[in-house]
Design a protein around this motif. Structure first.
Motif, short mmCIF file in Angstrom:
data_model
loop_
_atom_site.label_atom_id
_atom_site.label_comp_id
_atom_site.label_asym_id
_atom_site.label_seq_id
_atom_site.Cartn_x
_atom_site.Cartn_y
_atom_site.Cartn_z
N TRP A 1 0.83 -1.20 0.00
CA TRP A 1 0.00 0.00 0.00
C TRP A 1 0.86 1.24 0.00
O TRP A 1 2.04 1.20 0.32
N THR B 1 -3.52 3.76 0.57
CA THR B 1 -4.21 3.28 -0.63
C THR B 1 -3.70 1.89 -0.97
O THR B 1 -2.50 1.70 -1.20
N GLU C 1 -3.77 -1.86 -3.22
CA GLU C 1 -3.82 -2.24 -4.63
C GLU C 1 -5.21 -2.71 -5.05
O GLU C 1 -5.56 -2.69 -6.21
N GLN C 2 -6.01 -3.20 -4.10
CA GLN C 2 -7.37 -3.67 -4.36
C GLN C 2 -8.15 -3.54 -3.07
O GLN C 2 -7.57 -3.33 -2.00
N PRO C 3 -9.48 -3.62 -3.12
CA PRO C 3 -10.27 -3.51 -1.88
C PRO C 3 -9.84 -4.57 -0.86
O PRO C 3 -9.58 -5.72 -1.21
N PRO D 1 -10.88 0.29 -0.84
CA PRO D 1 -9.53 0.31 -1.43
C PRO D 1 -8.63 1.35 -0.77
O PRO D 1 -7.43 1.37 -1.05
#
Length: 593
Positions: free
Chosen positions: A465, A509, A511-513, A575
């Motif tokens: 992240w 943040t 890379e995916q939920p 995400p």
């Protein structure tokens, strides 16, 4: 002279007046009415066992339905014997099993409307469309309703006529209602006249011609109008009583009961004339069920085809059902027959639901093996009862899954698979899944993979992240969850808001939920300039599916501790997450788990 041969369901003449197609809505019986009306309007004479002879010709019908719905009509009809000229001179309609009666003083158009009511409670509607009947036919129908004691149709017909009443037709309707002694309709016309009194006075030509021979009606009209206008008394004609409740379902239920009574008393009543007598037999295993072929044929294409077969003797009308592997209990077959007669699923319960589904047949076609027009309603009721029977019993889900798969009940099978997956851990631990055949077990495992992949997205721990400061600094800080969970906290990450900023945020943040259950917030001792004051009172927010930051109902309070684990009120899937604080934010440790 021989009477004309009965027609194959010809419609009444189409003249301006009442539309034929209207059917009074009945809750829970719409499909039943629609199918019986279609059956009456479109079927040939294959299922008729009654011919009603009129001066204009003759009409086919089904004796049990007419007797259940309009008993007074058959009581007033004259039975035709074998020696009657109508049968002697023209024997083309003398096939066995037909009952012949004669009705006098009734037109074919009126009889058709009465029969459409008997089969489906269809009520003519007044208008200017193609499917209409004339005003004369409407009055003939009202008189026939009075003669044959069809009170509900008379009331609904009267209300329909009054709702469509206008000034040009007012006088003719009032005149006919007076001459034919229809007090309810006459009262309604008087009410219409009072509401439109001024217009009638200004245009006397609208009623003078039609009422010229009825001075007493004109006198009553003006007397009531004067009293009403002067407000001396409330002399306005009272409104007739509303229509009595529908008896369609209860009448057809009587036919169902008559068939059951005939089954019980078959030996004692043999050779004796019976009212509402069934005319067909349905055989299932060693059991035989009596029924009325017209009802079954109207509701099921399977029975319609079976009873129409040239290989079937008209006198026997017997159909054997072979599609059930195990013979369902009698209670289950009666529940299905009751639905065919009444459109009601009240006899479906926890104990017979799966039996009825087996009678319906696989779900490839909504009507199933029996090709029932409203089979979906019955299927849904059976599925609901089967689910209720399974309850919260984990063993019940497995048994239901096995039976639904065997019956071809696709929707019920999918539900059972979902419930099995929901309780998958407990079922697997106990070894309950071992009873499932290989193919079915494979379907369960596939659903487990799909569901858990969808419900449990990638864990935050170990996911790469990006950590960003807002307002945005000169460069972003990048780190991983593994580094942030080191024992000595030496690989922490943090940020400080720029001087003078109103609000600072630390944004993580992914890379995916990811699914987040808790966060760990702390101060890194290796960084002497970080302390709790820069983290306290920060709020956790997450980025929702619409791209808007939403509050996560979490407030950071570290106090005098170095590190604090904060359990979230509920699991969050997003995400991106951020900690927001007024003026300045600094953290030595931030971990999402």
């Amino acid at each position: 002279m021989a009477l004309p041969l009965p027609e194959q369901r010809s419609a009444p003449p189409r003249t301006p007046g009442f539309r034929l197609g209207s059917v009074i809505p009945l809750r829970g019986a719409d499909s039943l009415r629609r199918e019986l009306l279609t059956f009456y309007d479109k079927h040939d004479d294959a299922f008729a066992d009654l011919i009603i002879h009129l001066n204009e010709g003759a009409v086919f019908a089904n004796a049990a339905i007419v007797e259940a719905r309009m008993p007074a009509l058959l009581l007033s009809a004259e039975a035709l014997g074998e020696a009657d000229p109508a049968l002697v001179l023209d024997d083309r309609n003398r096939r066995s099993g037909l009952r012949h009666v004669r009705l006098c003083g009734l037109s074919r158009a009126t009889l058709h409307l009465l029969l459409r009511w008997a089969y489906a409670e269809a009520v003519p509607s007044f208008g200017e469309g193609e499917d209409t009947v004339s005003l004369d036919v409407a009055f003939d129908l009202l008189e026939a309703c009075r003669k044959f004691e069809v009170e509900r149709l008379a009331t609904l017909l009267r209300e329909t006529l009054l709702e469509s009443l206008d000034l040009p037709r007012f006088a003719s309707v009032l005149r006919e209602s007076h001459l034919r002694h229809l007090p309810g309709l006459k009262q309604g016309c008087m009410r219409f006249a009072l509401h439109n009194f001024d217009q009638l006075v200004e245009r006397p030509e609208l009623f003078v011609k039609d009422l010229s021979e009825l001075p007493e009606v004109v006198s009553d009209l003006f007397r009531l109008g004067r009293v009403w206008k002067d407000a001396e008394t409330s002399a306005q004609p009272s409104r007739p009583a509303p229509a009595v409740p529908s008896t369609l379902v209860s009448d057809l239920s009587r036919l169902f009961d008559a068939a059951r009574e005939e089954e019980r008393d078959a030996e004692e009543s043999r050779g004796r004339e019976k009212r509402l007598a069934p005319d067909c037999r349905v055989v299932l295993g060693e059991d035989m069920y009596l029924a009325h072929s017209a009802i079954l044929a109207a509701r099921s294409d399977f029975f319609k085809a079976a009873f129409s077969s040239e290989m079937l003797e008209r006198s026997s009308l017997m159909v054997t059902l072979h599609h059930c592997n195990d013979r369902p209990r009698r209670e289950s077959m009666l529940a299905l027959l009751y639905f065919l007669y009444t459109g009601k699923t009240s006899k479906i319960n926890d104990s017979n639901a799966l039996d009825v589904l087996s009678l319906l047949g696989a779900e490839g076609d909504a009507g199933g093996y029996l090709q029932m027009h409203d089979g979906q309603t019955l299927r849904c009721a059976c599925e609901a009862a089967a689910k209720h029977a399974a309850g919260e019993d984990e063993d019940g889900f497995i048994n239901l899954l096995l039976e639904a798969d065997e019956l071809g009940a696709t929707r019920l099978k999918k539900w059972a698979i979902r419930m099995t997956v929901h309780h998958f851990k407990d079922l697997a631990r106990r070894g309950d899944l071992a009873v499932l055949p290989a193919e079915l077990l494979k379907e369960v495992f596939q659903e487990v993979a799909i569901v858990y992949d969808r419900v449990l997205p990638s864990a935050a721990k170990g996911m790469r992240w990006e950590l960003t400061l807002l307002p945005k600094p000169e460069k972003c800080l990048e780190n991983t969850a593994e580094a942030l969970t080191s024992p000595d906290l030496s690989s922490s990450a943090g940020a400080c808001g720029t001087s003078g900023c109103f609000r600072a945020a630390l944004v993580a943040t992914f890379e995916q939920p990811v699914r987040v259950r808790r966060i760990r917030v702390g101060v890194d001792l290796a960084k002497g300039d970080f302390d709790a004051a820069t983290a306290n009172d920060a709020k956790l927010q997450y980025l929702n599916t619409t791209g808007v930051w939403q509050d996560g109902n979490v407030r950071v309070v570290i106090g005098d501790r170095l590190v604090r684990d904060i359990e979230l009120p509920e699991e969050l899937v997003a995400p991106a997450f951020r900690l927001v604080r007024h003026q300045r934010i600094a953290l030595g440790l931030l971990v999402f788990e």
